[in-house]
Design a protein around this motif. Structure first.
Motif, PDB file in Angstrom:
ATOM      1  N   ALA B  14      66.959  73.437  23.036  1.00 38.38           N
ATOM      2  CA  ALA B  14      66.402  72.298  22.300  1.00 38.38           C
ATOM      3  C   ALA B  14      67.220  70.850  23.199  1.00 38.38           C
ATOM      4  CB  ALA B  14      66.675  71.837  20.995  1.00 38.38           C
ATOM      5  N   TYR B  15      66.361  69.845  23.554  1.00 37.14           N
ATOM      6  CA  TYR B  15      67.232  68.913  24.130  1.00 37.14           C
ATOM      7  C   TYR B  15      67.432  67.785  23.184  1.00 37.14           C
ATOM      8  CZ  TYR B  15      64.623  69.987  28.753  1.00 37.14           C
ATOM      9  OH  TYR B  15      64.351  70.720  29.787  1.00 37.14           O
ATOM     10  N   HIS B  16      68.624  67.390  23.351  1.00 36.81           N
ATOM     11  CA  HIS B  16      69.200  66.375  22.298  1.00 36.81           C
ATOM     12  C   HIS B  16      69.245  64.889  23.044  1.00 36.81           C
ATOM     13  CE1 HIS B  16      70.216  69.411  19.426  1.00 36.81           C
ATOM     14  NE2 HIS B  16      70.559  70.401  20.861  1.00 36.81           N
ATOM     15  N   THR B  17      68.656  63.929  22.183  1.00 38.12           N
ATOM     16  CA  THR B  17      68.945  62.503  22.720  1.00 38.12           C
ATOM     17  C   THR B  17      69.124  61.899  21.482  1.00 38.12           C
ATOM     18  OG1 THR B  17      66.631  62.081  22.490  1.00 38.12           O
ATOM     19  CG2 THR B  17      67.194  62.809  24.503  1.00 38.12           C
ATOM     20  N   LEU B  18      69.613  60.611  21.672  1.00 35.22           N
ATOM     21  CA  LEU B  18      70.008  59.734  20.455  1.00 35.22           C
ATOM     22  C   LEU B  18      68.709  59.599  19.530  1.00 35.22           C
ATOM     23  CD1 LEU B  18      72.451  57.043  21.875  1.00 35.22           C
ATOM     24  CD2 LEU B  18      73.107  59.147  20.331  1.00 35.22           C
ATOM     25  N   GLU B  21      65.862  65.045  18.345  1.00 33.80           N
ATOM     26  CA  GLU B  21      65.877  66.562  19.117  1.00 33.80           C
ATOM     27  C   GLU B  21      64.655  67.087  19.405  1.00 33.80           C
ATOM     28  OE1 GLU B  21      68.253  70.509  17.511  1.00 33.80           O
ATOM     29  OE2 GLU B  21      67.199  69.393  16.301  1.00 33.80           O
ATOM     30  N   THR B  22      64.384  67.449  20.465  1.00 36.78           N
ATOM     31  CA  THR B  22      62.964  68.093  21.032  1.00 36.78           C
ATOM     32  C   THR B  22      63.489  69.661  21.393  1.00 36.78           C
ATOM     33  OG1 THR B  22      62.690  66.253  22.314  1.00 36.78           O
ATOM     34  CG2 THR B  22      61.323  68.121  22.603  1.00 36.78           C
ATOM     35  N   GLN B  23      62.839  70.374  20.284  1.00 35.93           N
ATOM     36  CA  GLN B  23      62.925  71.889  20.519  1.00 35.93           C
ATOM     37  C   GLN B  23      62.080  72.412  21.515  1.00 35.93           C
ATOM     38  OE1 GLN B  23      65.047  73.722  18.314  1.00 35.93           O
ATOM     39  NE2 GLN B  23      64.837  75.138  19.767  1.00 35.93           N
ATOM     40  N   PRO B  43      50.335  74.976  27.927  1.00 36.46           N
ATOM     41  CA  PRO B  43      49.917  73.689  27.801  1.00 36.46           C
ATOM     42  C   PRO B  43      50.859  72.666  28.441  1.00 36.46           C
ATOM     43  CG  PRO B  43      49.810  74.938  25.617  1.00 36.46           C
ATOM     44  CD  PRO B  43      50.322  75.639  26.607  1.00 36.46           C
ATOM     45  N   SER B  44      50.627  71.481  28.796  1.00 35.70           N
ATOM     46  CA  SER B  44      51.627  70.569  29.494  1.00 35.70           C
ATOM     47  C   SER B  44      52.656  69.998  28.607  1.00 35.70           C
ATOM     48  CB  SER B  44      50.932  69.402  30.169  1.00 35.70           C
ATOM     49  OG  SER B  44      50.197  68.672  29.267  1.00 35.70           O
ATOM     50  N   GLY B  45      53.804  70.006  29.104  1.00 32.98           N
ATOM     51  CA  GLY B  45      55.034  69.613  28.143  1.00 32.98           C
ATOM     52  C   GLY B  45      55.358  70.684  27.078  1.00 32.98           C
ATOM     53  N   CYS B  46      54.969  72.030  27.455  1.00 33.21           N
ATOM     54  CA  CYS B  46      55.312  73.047  26.321  1.00 33.21           C
ATOM     55  C   CYS B  46      56.697  73.519  26.749  1.00 33.21           C
ATOM     56  CB  CYS B  46      54.360  74.159  26.278  1.00 33.21           C
ATOM     57  SG  CYS B  46      54.424  75.260  27.878  1.00 33.21           S
ATOM     58  N   GLY B  47      57.240  73.504  27.924  1.00 36.97           N
ATOM     59  CA  GLY B  47      58.577  73.839  28.178  1.00 36.97           C
ATOM     60  C   GLY B  47      58.850  74.661  29.305  1.00 36.97           C
ATOM     61  N   LYS B  48      57.686  74.714  30.105  1.00 36.07           N
ATOM     62  CA  LYS B  48      57.674  75.720  31.361  1.00 36.07           C
ATOM     63  C   LYS B  48      58.839  75.395  32.386  1.00 36.07           C
ATOM     64  CE  LYS B  48      53.630  74.294  32.341  1.00 36.07           C
ATOM     65  NZ  LYS B  48      53.192  73.398  31.478  1.00 36.07           N
ATOM     66  N   SER B  49      58.991  74.133  32.515  1.00 38.87           N
ATOM     67  CA  SER B  49      59.971  73.760  33.545  1.00 38.87           C
ATOM     68  C   SER B  49      61.481  74.107  32.872  1.00 38.87           C
ATOM     69  CB  SER B  49      60.046  72.218  33.989  1.00 38.87           C
ATOM     70  OG  SER B  49      58.646  72.052  34.474  1.00 38.87           O
ATOM     71  N   THR B  50      61.566  73.861  31.776  1.00 37.93           N
ATOM     72  CA  THR B  50      62.866  74.247  30.770  1.00 37.93           C
ATOM     73  C   THR B  50      63.188  75.713  31.096  1.00 37.93           C
ATOM     74  OG1 THR B  50      62.263  72.712  29.451  1.00 37.93           O
ATOM     75  CG2 THR B  50      63.836  73.941  28.522  1.00 37.93           C
ATOM     76  N   ILE B  51      62.141  76.686  31.004  1.00 35.15           N
ATOM     77  CA  ILE B  51      62.367  78.095  31.297  1.00 35.15           C
ATOM     78  C   ILE B  51      62.988  78.273  32.660  1.00 35.15           C
ATOM     79  CG2 ILE B  51      61.467  80.213  31.555  1.00 35.15           C
ATOM     80  CD1 ILE B  51      59.292  79.427  29.494  1.00 35.15           C
ATOM     81  N   ASN B 210      52.106  76.145  22.560  1.00 36.34           N
ATOM     82  CA  ASN B 210      52.524  74.818  22.721  1.00 36.34           C
ATOM     83  C   ASN B 210      53.963  74.852  22.420  1.00 36.34           C
ATOM     84  OD1 ASN B 210      50.164  73.191  22.988  1.00 36.34           O
ATOM     85  ND2 ASN B 210      49.560  73.605  20.950  1.00 36.34           N
ATOM     86  N   ARG B 211      54.611  73.601  22.523  1.00 38.61           N
ATOM     87  CA  ARG B 211      56.039  73.530  22.489  1.00 38.61           C
ATOM     88  C   ARG B 211      56.195  73.767  21.040  1.00 38.61           C
ATOM     89  NH1 ARG B 211      59.084  69.376  21.178  1.00 38.61           N
ATOM     90  NH2 ARG B 211      57.392  67.805  20.814  1.00 38.61           N
ATOM     91  N   PRO B 212      57.403  74.374  20.598  1.00 38.20           N
ATOM     92  CA  PRO B 212      58.195  75.059  21.391  1.00 38.20           C
ATOM     93  C   PRO B 212      57.641  76.301  21.938  1.00 38.20           C
ATOM     94  CG  PRO B 212      58.921  75.454  19.003  1.00 38.20           C
ATOM     95  CD  PRO B 212      57.707  74.505  19.046  1.00 38.20           C
TER      96      PRO B 212
HETATM   97  N1  LIG Z   1      66.081  65.891  29.992  1.00 40.85           N
HETATM   98  C1  LIG Z   1      65.285  65.762  28.901  1.00 40.85           C
HETATM   99  N2  LIG Z   1      65.607  65.282  27.609  1.00 40.85           N
HETATM  100  C2  LIG Z   1      64.754  65.303  26.443  1.00 40.85           C
HETATM  101  N3  LIG Z   1      63.685  65.854  26.473  1.00 40.85           N
HETATM  102  C3  LIG Z   1      63.366  66.573  27.564  1.00 40.85           C
HETATM  103  C4  LIG Z   1      64.094  66.309  28.771  1.00 40.85           C
HETATM  104  N4  LIG Z   1      63.218  67.314  29.681  1.00 40.85           N
HETATM  105  C5  LIG Z   1      61.989  67.571  28.933  1.00 40.85           C
HETATM  106  N5  LIG Z   1      62.055  67.415  27.678  1.00 40.85           N
HETATM  107  C6  LIG Z   1      61.053  67.618  26.730  1.00 40.85           C
HETATM  108  O1  LIG Z   1      60.904  68.850  26.510  1.00 40.85           O
HETATM  109  C7  LIG Z   1      59.645  69.175  26.485  1.00 40.85           C
HETATM  110  C8  LIG Z   1      59.576  70.488  27.533  1.00 40.85           C
HETATM  111  O2  LIG Z   1      59.596  69.839  28.842  1.00 40.85           O
HETATM  112  P1  LIG Z   1      59.202  70.745  30.177  1.00 40.85           P
HETATM  113  O3  LIG Z   1      59.374  69.803  31.379  1.00 40.85           O
HETATM  114  O4  LIG Z   1      60.031  72.039  30.042  1.00 40.85           O
HETATM  115  O5  LIG Z   1      57.774  71.017  30.097  1.00 40.85           O
HETATM  116  P2  LIG Z   1      56.740  71.659  31.096  1.00 40.85           P
HETATM  117  O6  LIG Z   1      55.919  72.577  30.379  1.00 40.85           O
HETATM  118  O7  LIG Z   1      57.431  72.022  32.383  1.00 40.85           O
HETATM  119  O8  LIG Z   1      55.697  70.291  31.243  1.00 40.85           O
HETATM  120  P3  LIG Z   1      54.796  70.050  32.467  1.00 40.85           P
HETATM  121  O9  LIG Z   1      53.415  70.658  32.332  1.00 40.85           O
HETATM  122  O10 LIG Z   1      54.406  68.620  32.142  1.00 40.85           O
HETATM  123  O11 LIG Z   1      55.525  70.329  33.644  1.00 40.85           O
HETATM  124  C9  LIG Z   1      58.717  68.185  26.861  1.00 40.85           C
HETATM  125  O12 LIG Z   1      58.072  67.765  25.617  1.00 40.85           O
HETATM  126  C10 LIG Z   1      59.696  67.051  27.308  1.00 40.85           C
HETATM  127  O13 LIG Z   1      59.284  65.792  26.879  1.00 40.85           O
END
Ligand SMILES: Nc1ncnc2c1ncn2[C@@H]1O[C@H](COP(=O)(O)OP(=O)(O)OP(=O)(O)O)[C@@H](O)[C@H]1O
Ligand SMILES: [Mg+2]
Lengths: 256, 257
Positions: B14-18, B21-23, B43-51, B210-212
């Motif tokens: 999960a990402y933590h900001t003030l 929290e984004t799981q 789906p876009s924004g689902c967390g692929k880059s995070t992986i 979808n996210r998470p």
């Molecule tokens: N540094 C960060 N701080 C807080 N939230 C973040 C951060 N980076 C990503 N997120 C959130 O985490 C979720 C997953 O982000 P991620 O970049 O992994 O998605 P993605 O599947 O790669 O998206 P895209 O298809 O747009 O490339 C998104 O909802 C995003 O808003």
């Protein structure tokens, strides 16, 4: 070479280049004309006693005073010392501000702690600082160099640090994907990306260092252009003063 | 049967900001075989880059783990190719492709020789002293790939590496890069929005929820193809079936909000 280049391009392009040159020639001539007009008017007003040449001087008196000072070489000594002090303050400001901004970039905690102090120090009227410097450090070249530094340094640190923070986060991430540490991020991305900021900052610094040095010389010198200004205003001999305003006004804008 | 090079088990992040929290990832499980080309769609924004960031070690998992099985028990080298080429304009192409070697103090003669061979093989030798802005989009992407390969990673992470290219260039560059990765016998994880790219380049496609994010379905891709060109993959009889199935899975997920 140049001729063959123009021969190679089309007539329209040649016309365009000619028009461009003509435009610039015209601008240059008009600038000189404005200056001449001003000098002539000034001289005429002084001659006809429309203005008091005791306070306002006149171009011919400025010129003769200038020639006197050239002849006894005192002008060059004053210019030389001011130039030296300015260059030394400028170099020190550049080195110190780079060092400080680098430290602030390395430690976010440090930069957050110091931020309000930097802002306050930067907004301080530096000319108010100069008398204090004299009390603390005495008169002399060292004091004047420090006066020059004090005017430029805080703004330089702030703008360099801000510039460093602008570096592309994705490029920083790339360095980390290649196994780089924070040091590599700084040397390979932040510093090269900030070269334009550093250069423009240096241009501002040289102008501000000169201002600081002149302020210092007003108060604590026996030599230099600042001293000359104060000396001539005190003895009401405005001629050197005017030469200087002229030197300063041509010198400063070139670098600012 | 080839062995796994990478195994992800019950991964949470999960990402933590003030502001909250984004799981991003919840209970993710999958493994990758040595030499496999895995495509990940979702789906876009689902967390692929995070992986990918988690695999690369740029982020730390909150729970669960990622296990690597490199050659002789060591952690395999990981190369990460970002969406945009991120070539540095203040360096020429040669200085750009050897950046990784420079950072890791590995500018040895054999390493530099290998980079030269790659530049030659991928048609960039004449451009080594040029600035990145003097190269076409496709060439820049190839240079970015060489920069990544210079460190000899066993696993390549590709985050939508072709999305900044126009369609025509994208077809040839993605085919080029697919071929290069196969020739260098690398394991690759490719994130893409382009389903045809996923089907034509990869051995297996993961569809994420979808996210998470976790794995919704996966498809093993077997195409009967005449050669290794992207066109022949797209002409394979199985191609459109795979495309449609993945499309349905994905739109089903995207509409389930
Ligand atoms: N540094 C960060 N701080 C807080 N939230 C973040 C951060 N980076 C990503 N997120 C959130 O985490 C979720 C997953 O982000 P991620 O970049 O992994 O998605 P993605 O599947 O790669 O998206 P895209 O298809 O747009 O490339 C998104 O909802 C995003 O808003
Ligand atoms: Mg992404």
């Amino acid at each position: 070479m140049k001729k063959t280049a123009t021969e190679l391009c089309s007539l329209e392009q040649q016309d365009y280049i000619l028009a461009h040159r003509k435009h610039h020639r015209f601008i240059r001539r008009m600038r000189i004309a404005v200056l001449l007009l001003f000098l002539i008017l000034w001289e005429a007003c002084a001659n006809k006693q429309i203005i008091d040449s005791f306070f306002f001087s006149s171009p011919s008196r400025v010129a003769s005073c200038f020639l006197d000072m050239v002849r006894d070489k005192s002008l060059f000594a004053h210019i030389g010392i001011t130039l030296l002090e300015t260059v030394v303050s400028f170099l020190l400001v550049t080195a110190l501000s780079l060092l400080a901004a680098t430290l602030l970039w390395y430690s976010r905690k440090l930069s957050e702690i110091l931020e309000p102090y930097l802002v306050v120090l930067n907004s301080l009227p530096k000319s108010a600082l100069a008398p204090l410097l004299i009390v603390w450090l005495g008169t002399g070249v060292k004091t004047i160099i420090i006066a020059g530094i004090s005017v430029a340094i805080f703004g330089a640190v702030i703008s360099l640090h801000t510039g460093f923070l602008q570096a592309d986060p994705e490029k920083q991430m790339l360095i980390r994907t290649l196994g780089g540490k924070r040091k590599d991020v700084f040397c390979k991305v932040v510093l090269p990306a900030s070269v334009p900021v550093i250069l423009s900052n240096m241009k501002v610094n040289i102008g501000l260092a000169l201002v600081g040095v002149i302020i210092g010389e007003f108060l604590a010198a026996r030599q230099g252009l600042g001293y000359l200004i104060i000396y001539s205003s005190q003895v009401f001999q405005r001629l050197p003063l005017l030469i200087q305003t002229h030197i300063l006004s041509t010198y400063l804008p070139r670098y600012l | 049967m080839t062995s796994d090079i990478l195994k992800i088990e019950n991964l949470f992040f999960a990402y933590h900001t003030l502001s909250g929290e984004t799981q991003a990832i919840a209970d993710l499980n999958f493994s990758v075989k040595k030499g496999e080309f895995l495509a990940i769609v979702g789906p876009s924004g689902c967390g692929k880059s995070t992986i990918l960031s988690l695999i690369a070690g740029l982020l730390e998992p909150e729970a669960g783990g990622i296990t690597f099985y490199g050659t002789d028990g060591k952690k395999p080298g990981i190369g990460y190719m970002l969406q945009r080429d991120q070539l540095f304009e203040w360096r020429n192409i040669w200085k750009n492709v050897t950046l990784g070697l420079e950072i890791q103090n590995k500018r040895t003669a054999p390493n530099l020789e290998r980079v030269k061979k790659m530049l030659d093989a991928y048609g960039l030798t004449d451009f080594v002293s040029k600035r990145p802005s003097e190269l076409s989009g496709g060439m820049r992407q190839r240079a970015a790939l060489i920069r990544t390969l210079a460190l000899e990673p066993e696993i390549l992470l590709l985050d939508e590496p072709f999305s900044a290219l126009d369609y025509q260039t994208r077809l040839t560059v993605s085919a080029d890069i697919g071929r290069i990765i196969k020739a260098e016998k690398k394991t690759a994880l490719l994130i893409t929005h382009d389903l045809s790219e996923a089907v034509s380049l990869s051995d297996r496609v993961l569809v994420l929820t979808n996210r998470p994010a976790h794995v919704k379905t996966e498809f093993s891709i077997h195409l009967t193809r005449t050669d290794d060109s992207p066109l022949s993959a797209r002409k394979a009889p199985e191609y459109s079936d795979y495309f449609n199935q993945i499309w349905e899975e994905l739109s089903d997920e995207e509409n389930s909000d």
